[in-house]
Each structure stands twice: as structure tokens, then as C-alpha cells.
Design a protein around this motif. Sequence first.
Motif, mmCIF file in Angstrom:
data_model
loop_
_atom_site.group_PDB
_atom_site.id
_atom_site.type_symbol
_atom_site.label_atom_id
_atom_site.label_comp_id
_atom_site.label_asym_id
_atom_site.label_seq_id
_atom_site.Cartn_x
_atom_site.Cartn_y
_atom_site.Cartn_z
ATOM 1 N N GLU A 84 4.594 -16.548 -13.991
ATOM 2 C CA GLU A 84 3.873 -15.650 -13.095
ATOM 3 C C GLU A 84 2.394 -15.999 -13.137
ATOM 4 N N PRO A 85 1.623 -15.538 -12.152
ATOM 5 C CA PRO A 85 0.191 -15.849 -12.143
ATOM 6 C C PRO A 85 -0.489 -15.363 -13.423
ATOM 7 N N ASN A 86 -1.284 -16.247 -14.018
ATOM 8 C CA ASN A 86 -2.029 -15.937 -15.247
ATOM 9 C C ASN A 86 -1.098 -15.570 -16.409
ATOM 10 N N GLY A 87 0.158 -16.008 -16.325
ATOM 11 C CA GLY A 87 1.109 -15.727 -17.392
ATOM 12 C C GLY A 87 0.921 -16.653 -18.581
ATOM 13 N N LYS A 88 1.618 -16.344 -19.663
ATOM 14 C CA LYS A 88 1.543 -17.169 -20.861
ATOM 15 C C LYS A 88 2.274 -18.484 -20.629
ATOM 16 N N PRO A 89 1.632 -19.620 -20.890
ATOM 17 C CA PRO A 89 2.282 -20.916 -20.652
ATOM 18 C C PRO A 89 3.362 -21.214 -21.679
ATOM 19 N N GLU A 90 4.406 -21.903 -21.225
ATOM 20 C CA GLU A 90 5.468 -22.359 -22.117
ATOM 21 C C GLU A 90 5.490 -23.886 -22.098
ATOM 22 N N LYS A 91 5.648 -24.489 -23.259
ATOM 23 C CA LYS A 91 5.597 -25.939 -23.396
ATOM 24 C C LYS A 91 6.985 -26.516 -23.660
ATOM 25 N N SER A 92 7.250 -27.696 -23.066
ATOM 26 C CA SER A 92 8.490 -28.431 -23.315
ATOM 27 C C SER A 92 8.197 -29.915 -23.177
ATOM 28 N N THR A 93 9.145 -30.736 -23.613
ATOM 29 C CA THR A 93 8.996 -32.182 -23.475
ATOM 30 C C THR A 93 10.275 -32.787 -22.908
ATOM 31 N N SER A 94 10.124 -33.946 -22.301
ATOM 32 C CA SER A 94 11.283 -34.689 -21.799
ATOM 33 C C SER A 94 10.902 -36.161 -21.714
ATOM 34 N N LYS A 175 14.471 -17.737 0.978
ATOM 35 C CA LYS A 175 13.721 -18.983 0.858
ATOM 36 C C LYS A 175 12.244 -18.684 0.626
ATOM 37 N N ALA A 176 11.631 -19.515 -0.189
ATOM 38 C CA ALA A 176 10.205 -19.379 -0.475
ATOM 39 C C ALA A 176 9.569 -20.767 -0.454
ATOM 40 N N PRO A 177 8.347 -20.881 0.047
ATOM 41 C CA PRO A 177 7.687 -22.187 0.097
ATOM 42 C C PRO A 177 7.184 -22.615 -1.275
ATOM 43 N N TYR A 178 7.116 -23.912 -1.482
ATOM 44 C CA TYR A 178 6.481 -24.433 -2.682
ATOM 45 C C TYR A 178 5.717 -25.700 -2.321
ATOM 46 N N ARG A 179 4.766 -26.043 -3.167
ATOM 47 C CA ARG A 179 3.916 -27.210 -2.928
ATOM 48 C C ARG A 179 3.845 -28.024 -4.202
ATOM 49 N N GLU A 180 3.789 -29.324 -4.045
ATOM 50 C CA GLU A 180 3.739 -30.217 -5.207
ATOM 51 C C GLU A 180 2.665 -31.278 -4.986
ATOM 52 N N ILE A 181 1.867 -31.516 -6.005
ATOM 53 C CA ILE A 181 0.853 -32.571 -5.954
ATOM 54 C C ILE A 181 1.155 -33.571 -7.061
ATOM 55 N N VAL A 197 4.952 -19.329 -4.760
ATOM 56 C CA VAL A 197 4.339 -18.162 -4.124
ATOM 57 C C VAL A 197 4.975 -16.892 -4.675
ATOM 58 N N LYS A 198 4.130 -15.958 -5.105
ATOM 59 C CA LYS A 198 4.612 -14.661 -5.596
ATOM 60 C C LYS A 198 3.726 -13.563 -5.022
ATOM 61 N N ASP A 199 4.361 -12.548 -4.420
ATOM 62 C CA ASP A 199 3.637 -11.440 -3.789
ATOM 63 C C ASP A 199 2.641 -11.949 -2.756
ATOM 64 N N GLY A 200 3.052 -13.009 -2.046
ATOM 65 C CA GLY A 200 2.223 -13.543 -0.963
ATOM 66 C C GLY A 200 1.096 -14.454 -1.395
ATOM 67 N N ALA A 201 0.946 -14.698 -2.699
ATOM 68 C CA ALA A 201 -0.142 -15.550 -3.187
ATOM 69 C C ALA A 201 0.411 -16.752 -3.937
#
Length: 213
Positions: A84-94, A175-181, A197-201
Motif C-alpha cells: 500500500e502507499p507508504n507501507g512497510k517494505p518487504e524484501k526478497s531475492t531471486s 481490472k486495474a491499470p499498472y505501469r512499469e519502468i 493504483v489504489k483509491d484512484g492514486a
Amino acid sequence: MKKVTTTLVIIALCFISCKKEVKTEVDTPKDLDSIKTEEPAAEAPVDSAAQMKAWQAYATPGAPHKLMTDEVGTWNCEMTFWHEPNGKPEKSTSVATIKMILGGRYQEGNYVGKIMGAPFEGKSTLAYNNASKEYTTTFIDNMGTGMMVATGKYDEGKKSMEFKGEVVNPVTGKKAPYREIYTIVDATTRKMEMFDVKDGAEYKSMEIVMKKK
């Protein structure tokens, strides 16, 4: 006076009758085959030599495919997720193994690692369409049953590709839009950022930093 009134009534009845007849003819045409429809525009004929040249150009890998070939190899991936926005980050590796397939026309990536302690496997494809002049990326993994598909173009100045697509939210079914860079940082470093996008942002939901072995 009665004759005048009678004449006016007859004229009025005739007028109403004519209107009904016209409406009946419009609403229920007797011959449906007589209705003319607009004919589709005919395509201009193309000679066989021009067709062959176009298909050869479409099938021949070029500079954009060379860009994908430069990434062949094994990459260590540091992954960060935000739910979620400004949420606590979670780390993983692959670990990602990248190769070119079908005569150097497409890139295929295989990812193996762990996410939140659970085994993770994913597969990506990347294509450059010579006809549409754009890239298409797909991704599937063992944590869902859907396929992510997005299209975009490469910005030479920024050394990055921006992709846009849609994904179905399994909670809402919508369906919800997403963007990738995807950024080429240097010869041995790549960075992928995903925005949901969550709650329009829009907010940053994932980042993967890839280092080539």
C-alpha cells in the motif's frame, strides 16, 4: 356550415390515415433485402514482391533485439514490495536466467527465489514488434493464474522502457491499470519499477534491482 365541417373532418381523417401508412412502411419494410448497407472500403492491392519484402522486414531481428540480447546471462535480483502507499517494505531475492529464443526474436526470463518465505517461480517474455515499433512484455508466476501483459517504447535518452497494462484484482475481480519502468542503469545493472493504483492514486508497489553475475 355542416358541409364545411364534414369536409374538414374527412381531410383530417385522410391526413391521419396517411401518417399511419407512412409509419407502417418505415417500421415494417416489406422487403428487408431492399435496404442498402454501406459497402466496406476495398483495400488497395499489394503486389507479391512488396508483400514478401514487408514480411521479411517484420521477421528480421534488428537493433531493438540486440538490446535484448545484451541481457543474456544470470542475474541476482533484490526485490522490494509495498502492499500500500507508504507501507512497510518487504524484501526478497531471486535469480533470473535470461536467454534469447526463436532465432533471437524474443527474450525469455526464468526467475527462481522466495517471496515471504514461500517458493517463487516466474517466467517473462519480451518482444519487439517491427511492425508496431513497440515492445510487449508478459509475466506469469506460481502465485497466481493470470498473465500480465503490457506494451511500451524505449526512450534512448533515459535508457529506459515504460510499459502500461492492466491486471485483474483478485479481491474485487475488476481490472486495474499498472505501469512499469525498466531502466538500463549500466552494463551489469538493471532496475524494474512497478506502479499500481489504489483509491484512484498511483503508488510504487515493487522494485527489482538486477545485478549480472
